[in-house]
Design a protein around this motif. Structure first.
Motif, PDB file in Angstrom:
ATOM      1  N   SER A  51      60.211  52.170  77.787  1.00 56.95           N
ATOM      2  CA  SER A  51      61.211  51.132  77.535  1.00 56.95           C
ATOM      3  C   SER A  51      62.226  51.093  78.674  1.00 56.95           C
ATOM      4  O   SER A  51      62.548  50.026  79.205  1.00 56.95           O
ATOM      5  N   GLY A  52      62.718  52.254  79.062  1.00 59.09           N
ATOM      6  CA  GLY A  52      63.688  52.338  80.158  1.00 59.09           C
ATOM      7  C   GLY A  52      63.100  51.884  81.472  1.00 59.09           C
ATOM      8  O   GLY A  52      63.750  51.176  82.247  1.00 59.09           O
ATOM      9  N   TRP A  53      61.852  52.265  81.719  1.00 56.04           N
ATOM     10  CA  TRP A  53      61.181  51.854  82.958  1.00 56.04           C
ATOM     11  C   TRP A  53      61.041  50.330  83.005  1.00 56.04           C
ATOM     12  O   TRP A  53      61.352  49.704  84.018  1.00 56.04           O
ATOM     13  N   ALA A  54      60.590  49.736  81.905  1.00 54.71           N
ATOM     14  CA  ALA A  54      60.390  48.284  81.877  1.00 54.71           C
ATOM     15  C   ALA A  54      61.715  47.540  82.049  1.00 54.71           C
ATOM     16  O   ALA A  54      61.767  46.506  82.706  1.00 54.71           O
ATOM     17  N   ASP A  55      62.790  48.076  81.463  1.00 52.31           N
ATOM     18  CA  ASP A  55      64.107  47.437  81.572  1.00 52.31           C
ATOM     19  C   ASP A  55      64.636  47.421  82.999  1.00 52.31           C
ATOM     20  O   ASP A  55      65.420  46.552  83.362  1.00 52.31           O
ATOM     21  N   THR A  57      62.625  47.597  85.838  1.00 53.86           N
ATOM     22  CA  THR A  57      61.577  47.258  86.797  1.00 53.86           C
ATOM     23  C   THR A  57      61.328  45.758  86.792  1.00 53.86           C
ATOM     24  O   THR A  57      61.027  45.179  85.750  1.00 53.86           O
ATOM     25  N   ASP A  58      61.473  45.136  87.956  1.00 52.37           N
ATOM     26  CA  ASP A  58      61.166  43.708  88.080  1.00 52.37           C
ATOM     27  C   ASP A  58      59.665  43.510  87.985  1.00 52.37           C
ATOM     28  O   ASP A  58      58.886  44.329  88.481  1.00 52.37           O
ATOM     29  N   GLY A  59      59.268  42.416  87.355  1.00 56.47           N
ATOM     30  CA  GLY A  59      57.858  42.055  87.332  1.00 56.47           C
ATOM     31  C   GLY A  59      57.088  42.562  86.132  1.00 56.47           C
ATOM     32  O   GLY A  59      55.883  42.352  86.041  1.00 56.47           O
ATOM     33  N   VAL A  60      57.774  43.258  85.224  1.00 55.80           N
ATOM     34  CA  VAL A  60      57.110  43.717  84.006  1.00 55.80           C
ATOM     35  C   VAL A  60      57.972  43.399  82.792  1.00 55.80           C
ATOM     36  O   VAL A  60      59.188  43.319  82.886  1.00 55.80           O
ATOM     37  N   GLU A  61      57.302  43.213  81.657  1.00 55.59           N
ATOM     38  CA  GLU A  61      57.995  42.945  80.403  1.00 55.59           C
ATOM     39  C   GLU A  61      57.342  43.799  79.326  1.00 55.59           C
ATOM     40  O   GLU A  61      56.121  43.760  79.143  1.00 55.59           O
ATOM     41  N   LEU A  62      58.145  44.587  78.637  1.00 51.24           N
ATOM     42  CA  LEU A  62      57.646  45.381  77.521  1.00 51.24           C
ATOM     43  C   LEU A  62      57.588  44.475  76.301  1.00 51.24           C
ATOM     44  O   LEU A  62      58.613  44.026  75.801  1.00 51.24           O
ATOM     45  N   LEU A  63      56.373  44.167  75.840  1.00 53.54           N
ATOM     46  CA  LEU A  63      56.197  43.240  74.730  1.00 53.54           C
ATOM     47  C   LEU A  63      56.419  43.911  73.386  1.00 53.54           C
ATOM     48  O   LEU A  63      57.004  43.323  72.479  1.00 53.54           O
ATOM     49  N   ASP A  64      55.930  45.134  73.259  1.00 53.08           N
ATOM     50  CA  ASP A  64      56.002  45.800  71.968  1.00 53.08           C
ATOM     51  C   ASP A  64      55.697  47.276  72.136  1.00 53.08           C
ATOM     52  O   ASP A  64      55.052  47.684  73.105  1.00 53.08           O
ATOM     53  N   GLN A  65      56.177  48.060  71.168  1.00 49.56           N
ATOM     54  CA  GLN A  65      55.843  49.471  71.089  1.00 49.56           C
ATOM     55  C   GLN A  65      55.544  49.746  69.621  1.00 49.56           C
ATOM     56  O   GLN A  65      56.309  49.357  68.741  1.00 49.56           O
ATOM     57  N   TYR A  72      51.115  56.585  70.260  1.00 51.24           N
ATOM     58  CA  TYR A  72      52.122  55.555  70.520  1.00 51.24           C
ATOM     59  C   TYR A  72      51.461  54.485  71.375  1.00 51.24           C
ATOM     60  O   TYR A  72      50.855  54.802  72.401  1.00 51.24           O
ATOM     61  N   LYS A  73      51.555  53.231  70.943  1.00 57.11           N
ATOM     62  CA  LYS A  73      50.962  52.122  71.691  1.00 57.11           C
ATOM     63  C   LYS A  73      52.073  51.300  72.321  1.00 57.11           C
ATOM     64  O   LYS A  73      53.054  50.974  71.665  1.00 57.11           O
ATOM     65  N   HIS A  74      51.893  51.007  73.580  1.00 56.37           N
ATOM     66  CA  HIS A  74      52.870  50.217  74.343  1.00 56.37           C
ATOM     67  C   HIS A  74      52.119  49.042  74.952  1.00 56.37           C
ATOM     68  O   HIS A  74      51.004  49.197  75.452  1.00 56.37           O
ATOM     69  N   TYR A  75      52.750  47.863  74.914  1.00 61.41           N
ATOM     70  CA  TYR A  75      52.137  46.666  75.483  1.00 61.41           C
ATOM     71  C   TYR A  75      53.059  46.118  76.570  1.00 61.41           C
ATOM     72  O   TYR A  75      54.193  45.736  76.279  1.00 61.41           O
ATOM     73  N   VAL A  76      52.545  46.111  77.791  1.00 59.12           N
ATOM     74  CA  VAL A  76      53.333  45.721  78.956  1.00 59.12           C
ATOM     75  C   VAL A  76      52.654  44.526  79.638  1.00 59.12           C
ATOM     76  O   VAL A  76      51.459  44.591  79.940  1.00 59.12           O
ATOM     77  N   ARG A  77      53.429  43.456  79.864  1.00 56.04           N
ATOM     78  CA  ARG A  77      52.896  42.282  80.574  1.00 56.04           C
ATOM     79  C   ARG A  77      53.406  42.295  82.006  1.00 56.04           C
ATOM     80  O   ARG A  77      54.580  42.553  82.273  1.00 56.04           O
ATOM     81  N   LYS A  78      52.503  41.985  82.930  1.00 54.56           N
ATOM     82  CA  LYS A  78      52.904  41.814  84.336  1.00 54.56           C
ATOM     83  C   LYS A  78      53.387  40.391  84.498  1.00 54.56           C
ATOM     84  O   LYS A  78      52.642  39.440  84.241  1.00 54.56           O
ATOM     85  N   THR A  79      54.640  40.215  84.888  1.00 57.79           N
ATOM     86  CA  THR A  79      55.236  38.885  84.939  1.00 57.79           C
ATOM     87  C   THR A  79      55.299  38.309  86.356  1.00 57.79           C
ATOM     88  O   THR A  79      55.592  37.133  86.522  1.00 57.79           O
ATOM     89  N   GLU A  80      55.083  39.130  87.362  1.00 58.33           N
ATOM     90  CA  GLU A  80      55.118  38.626  88.748  1.00 58.33           C
ATOM     91  C   GLU A  80      53.903  39.111  89.507  1.00 58.33           C
ATOM     92  O   GLU A  80      53.448  40.218  89.309  1.00 58.33           O
TER      93      GLU A  80
END
Length: 80
Positions: A51-55, A57-65, A72-80
């Protein structure tokens, strides 16, 4: 519970901080814009670490945990 159409799954089960974040960054860098990476981890610290890394870091969005019983499942979208 939301299901995401993931592009790739990264299994970092059994790895502790900072490896889930390091491996997530390496994997997301290889994906195309808009791709969704599912990260499977067993380290409880991965919830706050990713969560902290995604917050910060440009170019990524944490969709859900999702906190499962032992994974633990984490969903990360690449935005750039």
């Amino acid at each position: 519970m939301t299901e995401y159409e993931t592009t790739e799954t990264l299994d970092v089960k059994g790895q502790n901080c900072p490896m889930p974040v390091v491996k997530t960054k390496q994997s997301i860098d290889q994906l195309d814009q808009g791709a969704i990476l599912e990260v499977l981890a067993t380290d409880p610290g991965s919830m706050s670490d990713l969560s902290g890394w995604a917050d910060t870091t440009d170019g990524v969005e944490l969709l859900d945990q999702i906190e499962g019983e032992d994974v633990y499942k984490h969903y990360v979208r690449k935005t750039e």
